[in-house]
Write a protein that holds these residues in place. Structure first.
Motif, PDB file in Angstrom:
ATOM      1  N   GLN A  80      -8.982  13.216  24.346  1.00 53.58           N
ATOM      2  CA  GLN A  80      -9.301  11.803  25.343  1.00 53.58           C
ATOM      3  C   GLN A  80      -9.456  10.595  24.163  1.00 53.58           C
ATOM      4  N   LYS A  81     -10.191  10.725  23.261  1.00 57.01           N
ATOM      5  CA  LYS A  81     -10.440   9.576  22.422  1.00 57.01           C
ATOM      6  C   LYS A  81      -8.946   9.279  21.712  1.00 57.01           C
ATOM      7  N   ILE A  82      -8.410  10.129  21.464  1.00 60.79           N
ATOM      8  CA  ILE A  82      -7.156   9.663  20.865  1.00 60.79           C
ATOM      9  C   ILE A  82      -6.173   8.997  21.711  1.00 60.79           C
ATOM     10  N   ARG A  83      -6.250   9.324  22.854  1.00 60.62           N
ATOM     11  CA  ARG A  83      -5.332   8.610  23.961  1.00 60.62           C
ATOM     12  C   ARG A  83      -5.690   7.150  24.238  1.00 60.62           C
ATOM     13  N   HIS A 117      -5.149   0.542  20.556  1.00 59.16           N
ATOM     14  CA  HIS A 117      -4.790   0.130  19.312  1.00 59.16           C
ATOM     15  C   HIS A 117      -6.140   0.266  18.274  1.00 59.16           C
ATOM     16  N   HIS A 118      -6.635   1.281  18.358  1.00 55.61           N
ATOM     17  CA  HIS A 118      -8.113   1.753  17.540  1.00 55.61           C
ATOM     18  C   HIS A 118      -7.434   2.601  16.417  1.00 55.61           C
ATOM     19  N   ASN A 119      -8.205   2.630  15.260  1.00 54.52           N
ATOM     20  CA  ASN A 119      -7.945   3.433  14.180  1.00 54.52           C
ATOM     21  C   ASN A 119      -9.054   4.655  14.500  1.00 54.52           C
ATOM     22  N   ILE A 120      -8.595   5.871  13.979  1.00 57.34           N
ATOM     23  CA  ILE A 120      -9.304   7.078  14.507  1.00 57.34           C
ATOM     24  C   ILE A 120     -10.048   7.673  12.922  1.00 57.34           C
ATOM     25  N   VAL A 132      -8.960   8.731   7.574  1.00 58.28           N
ATOM     26  CA  VAL A 132      -8.747   7.643   8.530  1.00 58.28           C
ATOM     27  C   VAL A 132      -7.486   7.536   8.901  1.00 58.28           C
ATOM     28  N   PHE A 133      -7.178   7.291  10.114  1.00 54.82           N
ATOM     29  CA  PHE A 133      -5.738   7.134  10.582  1.00 54.82           C
ATOM     30  C   PHE A 133      -5.570   5.890  11.452  1.00 54.82           C
ATOM     31  N   PHE A 134      -4.801   5.190  10.939  1.00 55.88           N
ATOM     32  CA  PHE A 134      -4.744   3.783  11.265  1.00 55.88           C
ATOM     33  C   PHE A 134      -3.642   3.664  12.371  1.00 55.88           C
ATOM     34  N   GLU A 135      -3.867   2.670  13.419  1.00 56.59           N
ATOM     35  CA  GLU A 135      -2.507   2.647  14.320  1.00 56.59           C
ATOM     36  C   GLU A 135      -1.411   2.083  13.849  1.00 56.59           C
ATOM     37  N   TYR A 143     -13.871   6.090  16.586  1.00 53.76           N
ATOM     38  CA  TYR A 143     -13.240   4.550  16.324  1.00 53.76           C
ATOM     39  C   TYR A 143     -13.729   4.115  15.038  1.00 53.76           C
ATOM     40  N   VAL A 144     -13.074   3.771  13.995  1.00 58.83           N
ATOM     41  CA  VAL A 144     -13.482   3.193  12.967  1.00 58.83           C
ATOM     42  C   VAL A 144     -12.664   1.886  12.575  1.00 58.83           C
TER      43      VAL A 144
END
Length: 344
Positions: A203-206, A212-215, A315-318, A271-272
Motif C-alpha cells: 500500500q505504501k509503495i502504491r 512521487h515519494h522515495n521509499i 533508499v529507492f528514489f522515484e 517515505y524518506v
C-alpha cells in the motif's frame, strides 16, 4: 507472549482503523443496508428526517447517513463534525447510553442553545444508542421532526429492531478486524508479521508511486540470537526480541510501518528524503537498546548485557520500478554485510 484472548481484549480498545467508521471501505456494503434502514424508519414514523450519527470521543458527532425523503431539508451528509460540547439531542443518548425521546422541545430552557431546534426547526427527537459488542457507544439511530410527535409504542419497538440490525453489523465488523489483526500480527512482539508487513508495504509503495515519494527500507537483526537462547534460555531470547521490537516502534516515525519478518529479523519501511532519514532511525534504535536492562525470572544465569543489532538500509528514489521483494533483498544484504563487519 500474548494469547489470542488477550490480543482480542486489547484490540477492542482500538477497534477502528479510521476516526470515522463510515470512511472505512470495508463498510460499504453495510452502509447501503443502513441507508435503506434509515429511509424505511423515517417513512414509517412519518418523521421529517432520520439519521445514523457516529460518535468519536475526541472529535465529536458526525452524521454517517441521512434519510433521502423529500421532507428532509438536509439530504447531504455534512463532513464537519459537531463538537463534543454541542448541546444537541444525540449527546443525551450518548451520555446516558439509553433511548431518549423529546416530544416537543419548544420553550424548554435546556434546549435554548440547541441549534437543531433554534436553526433547523427540529422540535421533536427520538434516538436510541448504537453500541459496539463491548458496550462502548458507537453513536445513535434517530429521527427528527419539525412538529411535536407522539410515536406509538409499536413503532418505537420497530426502531429498536432496526438498532439491532445495525449493531449486528458492528459485531461482524469487529470480528472481521480481530481476525484480520490476528492473521497479520506477530503474537510475541505485537508487531506486524511478514504477511501484515508486506500488505502494508505494498500500500505504501502504491501511494509513493502516485505522489512521487522515495521509499526507504531498514532491515534489523538481533545479534547472537543463539547465544541468548543457549546461554540464558528461550525466555531471555524472547525478551530480547520484544526489547528490539519496542525500541523500533519507539524510534520510527508515525507514518512508518514495521514488522517482524523472520525469527530474529525486523523490517521498517517509510517515505524518506535520503539515507540520512534511515540512519537516524537506526541510531535511535541502538541508543534505546543500550539502555535496556532485561530481567527474566527463568533465565539460566543473570543477564548482564543489552541486546545489540545489525542493520541494513536502502533508499529507492522515484520513479520506483523495483518490486517490494527486490527492495527487501537489497536491505537484507546490507544488513548481513553489517553483521559480518560487527563480528570482526
Amino acid at each position: 507472549m500474548s494469547t489470542p484472548q488477550e490480543m482480542r481484549a486489547a484490540y477492542m480498545v482500538t477497534l477502528k482503523r479510521l476516526d470515522w467508521l463510515a470512511d472505512d471501505e470495508s463498510m460499504l456494503a453495510s452502509m447501503d443496508k443502513w441507508q435503506r434502514v434509515v429511509d424505511l424508519m423515517t417513512d414509517l414514523l412519518g418523521a421529517t428526517a432520520g439519521y445514523i450519527v457516529e460518535y468519536n470521543e475526541k472529535l465529536g458527532f458526525r452524521a454517517t447517513l441521512t434519510s433521502q425523503n423529500d421532507e428532509n431539508p438536509f439530504r447531504q451528509v455534512p463532513g464537519k463534525p459537531e463538537p463534543i460540547s454541542s448541546n444537541i439531542y444525540c449527546r443525551r443518548v450518548v451520555e446516558s447510553k439509553a433511548p431518549f425521546y423529546e416530544r416537543d422541545a419548544r420553550g424548554k430552557s435546556e434546549w435554548a442553545d440547541n441549534h437543531e431546534l433554534t436553526d433547523d426547526g427540529y422540535v421533536s427527537y427520538y434516538g436510541v444508542p448504537l453500541c459496539w459488542p463491548n458496550g462502548v457507544v458507537f453513536g445513535s439511530l434517530c429521527v427528527f421532526d419539525t412538529k411535536p410527535t407522539g410515536y406509538e409504542k409499536r413503532l418505537i419497538e420497530l426502531l429498536e429492531c432496526f438498532r439491532d440490525l445495525i449493531e449486528a453489523d458492528l459485531r461482524l465488523y469487529e470480528q472481521y478486524q480481530i481476525m484480520r489483526t490476528l492473521s497479520t500480527t506477530d503474537p510475541l512482539t505485537g508487531l506486524n508479521n511478514r504477511a501484515g508487513f508486506e500488505m502494508l508495504a505494498h500500500q505504501k509503495i502504491r501511494i509513493a508511486k502516485r505522489y512521487h515519494h522515495n521509499i526507504g527500507i531498514i532491515f534489523i537483526d538481533l545479534d547472537n540470537m543463539k547465544h541468548w537462547n543457549d546461554d540464558y534460555g528461550h525466555a531471555a531470547g524472547d525478551a530480547a526480541l520484544r526489547a528490539v521490537a519496542k525500541a523500533i516502534t519507539e524510534s520510527i516515525r508515525e507514518v512508518d510501518i514495521c514488522g517482524r519478518v523472520g525469527g530474529d529479523e525486523f523490517a521498517v519501511l517509510g517515505y524518506v528524503r535520503n539515507r540520512g532519514d534511515l540512519t537516524t532511525i537506526v541510531a535511535r534504535v541502538r541508543n534505546a537498546l543500550s539502555n535496556v536492562k532485561l530481567s527474566v525470572p527463568k533465565a539460566k544465569s543473570p543477564i548482564r548485557e543489552s541486546p545489540e543489532v545489525s542493520s541494513g538500509t536502502a533508499v529507492f528514489f522515484e520513479p520506483l520500478d523495483q518490486s517490494l521483494e527486490d527492495m527487501m533483498a537489497v536491505a537484507d544484504l546490507e544488513m548481513y554485510r553489517d553483521k559480518k563487519r560487527r563480528r570482526k
